[in-house]
Design a protein around this motif. Sequence first.
Motif, short mmCIF file in Angstrom:
data_model
loop_
_atom_site.label_atom_id
_atom_site.label_comp_id
_atom_site.label_asym_id
_atom_site.label_seq_id
_atom_site.Cartn_x
_atom_site.Cartn_y
_atom_site.Cartn_z
N SER A 12 0.83 -1.30 0.04
CA SER A 12 0.07 0.01 0.14
C SER A 12 0.70 1.23 0.05
O SER A 12 2.10 1.33 0.23
CB SER A 12 -0.82 -0.10 1.20
OG SER A 12 0.09 0.26 2.47
N ALA A 13 0.43 2.50 -0.23
CA ALA A 13 1.14 3.74 -0.18
C ALA A 13 1.73 3.84 1.18
O ALA A 13 2.72 4.14 1.20
CB ALA A 13 0.19 4.85 -0.45
N LYS A 14 1.13 3.61 2.16
CA LYS A 14 1.59 3.77 3.49
C LYS A 14 2.67 2.67 3.82
O LYS A 14 3.70 3.30 4.55
CB LYS A 14 0.49 3.51 4.74
CG LYS A 14 -0.41 4.79 4.74
CD LYS A 14 -1.25 4.60 5.89
CE LYS A 14 -2.26 6.07 6.14
NZ LYS A 14 -3.23 5.95 6.79
N GLU A 15 2.49 1.51 3.28
CA GLU A 15 3.66 0.67 3.29
C GLU A 15 5.03 1.02 2.59
O GLU A 15 5.97 0.81 3.22
CB GLU A 15 3.20 -0.79 3.00
CG GLU A 15 2.18 -1.59 3.83
CD GLU A 15 1.54 -2.78 3.42
OE1 GLU A 15 1.13 -3.49 4.35
OE2 GLU A 15 1.70 -2.84 1.98
N GLU A 16 4.78 1.47 1.79
CA GLU A 16 5.89 2.12 0.89
C GLU A 16 6.53 3.22 1.55
O GLU A 16 7.67 3.20 1.48
CB GLU A 16 5.36 2.43 -0.56
CG GLU A 16 4.90 1.59 -1.49
CD GLU A 16 4.72 1.97 -2.82
OE1 GLU A 16 4.98 3.09 -3.25
OE2 GLU A 16 4.01 1.09 -3.59
N GLN A 17 5.88 4.10 2.15
CA GLN A 17 6.40 5.30 2.53
C GLN A 17 7.06 4.78 4.11
O GLN A 17 8.28 5.23 4.03
CB GLN A 17 5.10 6.24 3.19
CG GLN A 17 5.80 7.72 3.70
CD GLN A 17 4.81 8.62 4.13
OE1 GLN A 17 3.47 8.31 3.65
NE2 GLN A 17 5.12 9.59 4.34
N ILE A 18 6.38 3.73 4.78
CA ILE A 18 7.07 3.43 5.95
C ILE A 18 8.34 2.72 5.81
O ILE A 18 9.31 2.77 6.04
CB ILE A 18 6.20 2.54 6.85
CG1 ILE A 18 5.11 3.43 7.54
CG2 ILE A 18 6.96 1.69 7.98
CD1 ILE A 18 3.84 2.80 8.12
N LEU A 19 8.38 1.82 4.69
CA LEU A 19 9.67 1.15 3.99
C LEU A 19 10.55 2.19 3.80
O LEU A 19 11.77 1.82 4.10
CB LEU A 19 8.95 0.22 3.09
CG LEU A 19 10.26 -0.69 2.62
CD1 LEU A 19 10.63 -1.72 3.60
CD2 LEU A 19 9.64 -1.37 1.26
N CYS A 20 10.36 3.32 3.14
CA CYS A 20 11.42 3.89 2.87
C CYS A 20 12.06 4.65 3.92
O CYS A 20 13.13 5.19 3.94
CB CYS A 20 10.71 4.93 1.78
SG CYS A 20 10.59 4.41 -0.22
N LEU A 21 11.04 5.29 4.80
CA LEU A 21 11.63 5.94 5.94
C LEU A 21 12.58 5.01 6.92
O LEU A 21 13.41 5.09 7.53
CB LEU A 21 10.20 6.15 6.85
CG LEU A 21 9.59 7.52 6.37
CD1 LEU A 21 8.37 7.82 6.83
CD2 LEU A 21 10.63 8.76 6.18
N MET A 22 11.94 3.72 6.95
CA MET A 22 12.70 2.63 7.70
C MET A 22 14.34 2.62 7.13
O MET A 22 15.18 2.51 7.56
CB MET A 22 12.34 1.33 7.70
CG MET A 22 10.79 1.21 8.73
SD MET A 22 10.11 -0.30 8.23
CE MET A 22 11.21 -1.44 8.81
#
Length: 71
Positions: A12-22
């Motif tokens: 999902s868009a949120k999963e992608e954003q969280i993954l990038c921040l991680m």
Amino acid sequence: MEQTANNQITLSAKEEQILCLMAVGKKSTEIADIMHLSLPAIKWYRQRLKIKFDAATTGELLVKAMASNMI
């Protein structure tokens, strides 16, 4: 592991954003502040990402995400 017919992991868009921040070294509390979400929500998303990538640790998750060209 959730994958499409061509064996690609879907995020999902949120999963992608969280993954990038991680990937850039942000901690869960920092991600929660950045995304205006609760800490339990971020922890849930992180666990969900580990499940999708079949990873036991955050390090393994990031390695698998890089190998899949997700980050």
